[in-house]
Design a protein around this motif. Sequence first.
Motif, PDB file in Angstrom:
ATOM      1  N   ALA A   5       0.833  -1.208   0.000  1.00  0.00           N
ATOM      2  CA  ALA A   5       0.000   0.000   0.000  1.00  0.00           C
ATOM      3  C   ALA A   5       0.866   1.256   0.000  1.00  0.00           C
ATOM      4  N   ARG A   6       1.932   1.247   0.796  1.00  0.00           N
ATOM      5  CA  ARG A   6       2.831   2.410   0.840  1.00  0.00           C
ATOM      6  C   ARG A   6       3.549   2.603  -0.490  1.00  0.00           C
ATOM      7  N   ARG A   7       3.966   1.505  -1.102  1.00  0.00           N
ATOM      8  CA  ARG A   7       4.667   1.606  -2.377  1.00  0.00           C
ATOM      9  C   ARG A   7       3.752   2.130  -3.477  1.00  0.00           C
ATOM     10  N   VAL A   8       2.516   1.658  -3.478  1.00  0.00           N
ATOM     11  CA  VAL A   8       1.553   2.103  -4.482  1.00  0.00           C
ATOM     12  C   VAL A   8       1.292   3.600  -4.344  1.00  0.00           C
ATOM     13  N   ALA A   9       1.111   4.072  -3.118  1.00  0.00           N
ATOM     14  CA  ALA A   9       0.853   5.494  -2.879  1.00  0.00           C
ATOM     15  C   ALA A   9       2.052   6.343  -3.299  1.00  0.00           C
ATOM     16  N   ALA A  10       3.256   5.869  -2.970  1.00  0.00           N
ATOM     17  CA  ALA A  10       4.464   6.619  -3.330  1.00  0.00           C
ATOM     18  C   ALA A  10       4.655   6.663  -4.840  1.00  0.00           C
ATOM     19  N   ALA A  11       4.354   5.549  -5.513  1.00  0.00           N
ATOM     20  CA  ALA A  11       4.491   5.505  -6.973  1.00  0.00           C
ATOM     21  C   ALA A  11       3.520   6.475  -7.639  1.00  0.00           C
ATOM     22  N   ALA A  12       2.313   6.574  -7.105  1.00  0.00           N
ATOM     23  CA  ALA A  12       1.317   7.496  -7.664  1.00  0.00           C
ATOM     24  C   ALA A  12       1.776   8.944  -7.497  1.00  0.00           C
ATOM     25  N   GLU A  13       2.349   9.259  -6.343  1.00  0.00           N
ATOM     26  CA  GLU A  13       2.848  10.624  -6.110  1.00  0.00           C
ATOM     27  C   GLU A  13       3.968  10.967  -7.086  1.00  0.00           C
ATOM     28  N   ARG A  14       4.893  10.025  -7.271  1.00  0.00           N
ATOM     29  CA  ARG A  14       5.998  10.281  -8.200  1.00  0.00           C
ATOM     30  C   ARG A  14       5.492  10.383  -9.639  1.00  0.00           C
ATOM     31  N   GLY A  15       4.506   9.549  -9.985  1.00  0.00           N
ATOM     32  CA  GLY A  15       3.948   9.607 -11.326  1.00  0.00           C
ATOM     33  C   GLY A  15       3.248  10.930 -11.592  1.00  0.00           C
ATOM     34  N   ASP A  16       2.473  11.410 -10.635  1.00  0.00           N
ATOM     35  CA  ASP A  16       1.787  12.700 -10.786  1.00  0.00           C
ATOM     36  C   ASP A  16       2.794  13.829 -10.952  1.00  0.00           C
ATOM     37  N   LEU A  17       3.872  13.778 -10.154  1.00  0.00           N
ATOM     38  CA  LEU A  17       4.910  14.807 -10.255  1.00  0.00           C
ATOM     39  C   LEU A  17       5.570  14.773 -11.628  1.00  0.00           C
ATOM     40  N   MET A  18       5.887  13.594 -12.105  1.00  0.00           N
ATOM     41  CA  MET A  18       6.521  13.464 -13.421  1.00  0.00           C
ATOM     42  C   MET A  18       5.618  13.994 -14.525  1.00  0.00           C
ATOM     43  N   ARG A  19       4.333  13.718 -14.433  1.00  0.00           N
ATOM     44  CA  ARG A  19       3.409  14.191 -15.471  1.00  0.00           C
ATOM     45  C   ARG A  19       3.247  15.714 -15.433  1.00  0.00           C
ATOM     46  N   ARG A  20       3.399  16.311 -14.250  1.00  0.00           N
ATOM     47  CA  ARG A  20       3.330  17.769 -14.173  1.00  0.00           C
ATOM     48  C   ARG A  20       4.597  18.412 -14.729  1.00  0.00           C
ATOM     49  N   VAL A  21       5.728  17.802 -14.450  1.00  0.00           N
ATOM     50  CA  VAL A  21       7.004  18.350 -14.900  1.00  0.00           C
ATOM     51  C   VAL A  21       7.226  18.104 -16.389  1.00  0.00           C
ATOM     52  N   LEU A  22       6.860  16.904 -16.841  1.00  0.00           N
ATOM     53  CA  LEU A  22       7.046  16.522 -18.240  1.00  0.00           C
ATOM     54  C   LEU A  22       5.699  16.136 -18.847  1.00  0.00           C
ATOM     55  N   PRO A  23       4.910  17.112 -19.252  1.00  0.00           N
ATOM     56  CA  PRO A  23       3.599  16.803 -19.830  1.00  0.00           C
ATOM     57  C   PRO A  23       3.737  15.904 -21.055  1.00  0.00           C
ATOM     58  N   ALA A  24       2.768  15.006 -21.220  1.00  0.00           N
ATOM     59  CA  ALA A  24       2.787  14.073 -22.350  1.00  0.00           C
ATOM     60  C   ALA A  24       2.630  14.822 -23.664  1.00  0.00           C
ATOM     61  N   THR A  25       3.314  14.350 -24.708  1.00  0.00           N
ATOM     62  CA  THR A  25       3.214  14.983 -26.020  1.00  0.00           C
ATOM     63  C   THR A  25       1.891  14.648 -26.703  1.00  0.00           C
ATOM     64  N   SER A  26       1.254  13.565 -26.295  1.00  0.00           N
ATOM     65  CA  SER A  26      -0.041  13.191 -26.864  1.00  0.00           C
ATOM     66  C   SER A  26      -0.985  12.812 -25.723  1.00  0.00           C
ATOM     67  N   PRO A  27      -2.272  13.092 -25.872  1.00  0.00           N
ATOM     68  CA  PRO A  27      -3.218  12.791 -24.796  1.00  0.00           C
ATOM     69  C   PRO A  27      -3.377  11.297 -24.557  1.00  0.00           C
ATOM     70  N   THR A  28      -3.641  10.939 -23.318  1.00  0.00           N
ATOM     71  CA  THR A  28      -3.864   9.541 -22.979  1.00  0.00           C
ATOM     72  C   THR A  28      -5.351   9.281 -22.774  1.00  0.00           C
ATOM     73  N   HIS A  29      -5.786   8.076 -23.096  1.00  0.00           N
ATOM     74  CA  HIS A  29      -7.194   7.727 -22.906  1.00  0.00           C
ATOM     75  C   HIS A  29      -7.445   7.149 -21.524  1.00  0.00           C
ATOM     76  N   LEU A  30      -6.385   7.005 -20.736  1.00  0.00           N
ATOM     77  CA  LEU A  30      -6.510   6.413 -19.408  1.00  0.00           C
ATOM     78  C   LEU A  30      -6.850   7.478 -18.377  1.00  0.00           C
ATOM     79  N   ASP A  31      -7.719   7.106 -17.427  1.00  0.00           N
ATOM     80  CA  ASP A  31      -8.063   8.053 -16.368  1.00  0.00           C
ATOM     81  C   ASP A  31      -6.993   8.022 -15.283  1.00  0.00           C
TER      82      ASP A  31
END
Length: 215
Positions: A88-114
């Motif tokens: 549970a802790r690893r999943v939460a930490a991975a989500a935080e890092r993923g959100d940060l990465m997406r804010r810093v490096l926005p995707a070049t193409s839109p994703t269909h995933l929520d």
Amino acid sequence: MTTVRPTACSAISSASRVEILHLVQQRARRTLAELTDATGLHANTVREHVQRLIDDGYMVAEPERRTTRGRPRVLYSAATDTPSDVQARRVAAAAERGDLMRRVLPATSPTHLDTDALHQIDAIVEDLMDAGFDPIVDEDELTIDLTPCAHAAAQAEHRELLCRVHLGLMQGVLDAAGGPLSVDGMRSSCDPEQCVVQLMLAERATKVASDQPAA
């Protein structure tokens, strides 16, 4: 050129730990004595493997509920049956890092995933990297390419068992993260080192189930 991470430090780098994981995935709430008998290993060796799997979030331990006197036994299950605090802790930490990465490096193409699905991808990618893989995710095809398999050469004689166990572990990570994605299976290939895992969205999973003929 794709690089393969060392697998020596991975919890699933040991064939014995893979076997133990397979046993608890098949049936939850097993005792140390049952795991010892099933593997043929010394009890102390099994205990060490089990503790490593617990420390890495792949297994959980719980005391037996007794209605009679006596010391309760410790029962072991896969984290896919009972999510672990470590996972549970690893999943939460991975989500935080993923959100940060997406804010810093926005995707070049839109994703269909929520957002929930993206957090599942974050969690499973980090888990796979910790296990020694170099995953490449295709969000459109919903595939995770793990080629070349970091464990294929080292555990060639145990590959079929390893694949079953690892698919179960991946499903456990997706379940712990919570979201619409689940493991559909592994794409067939004649190349023993090729490994592409197919995911599917909940909507497709529901459709597949509805298409099955009634018993």
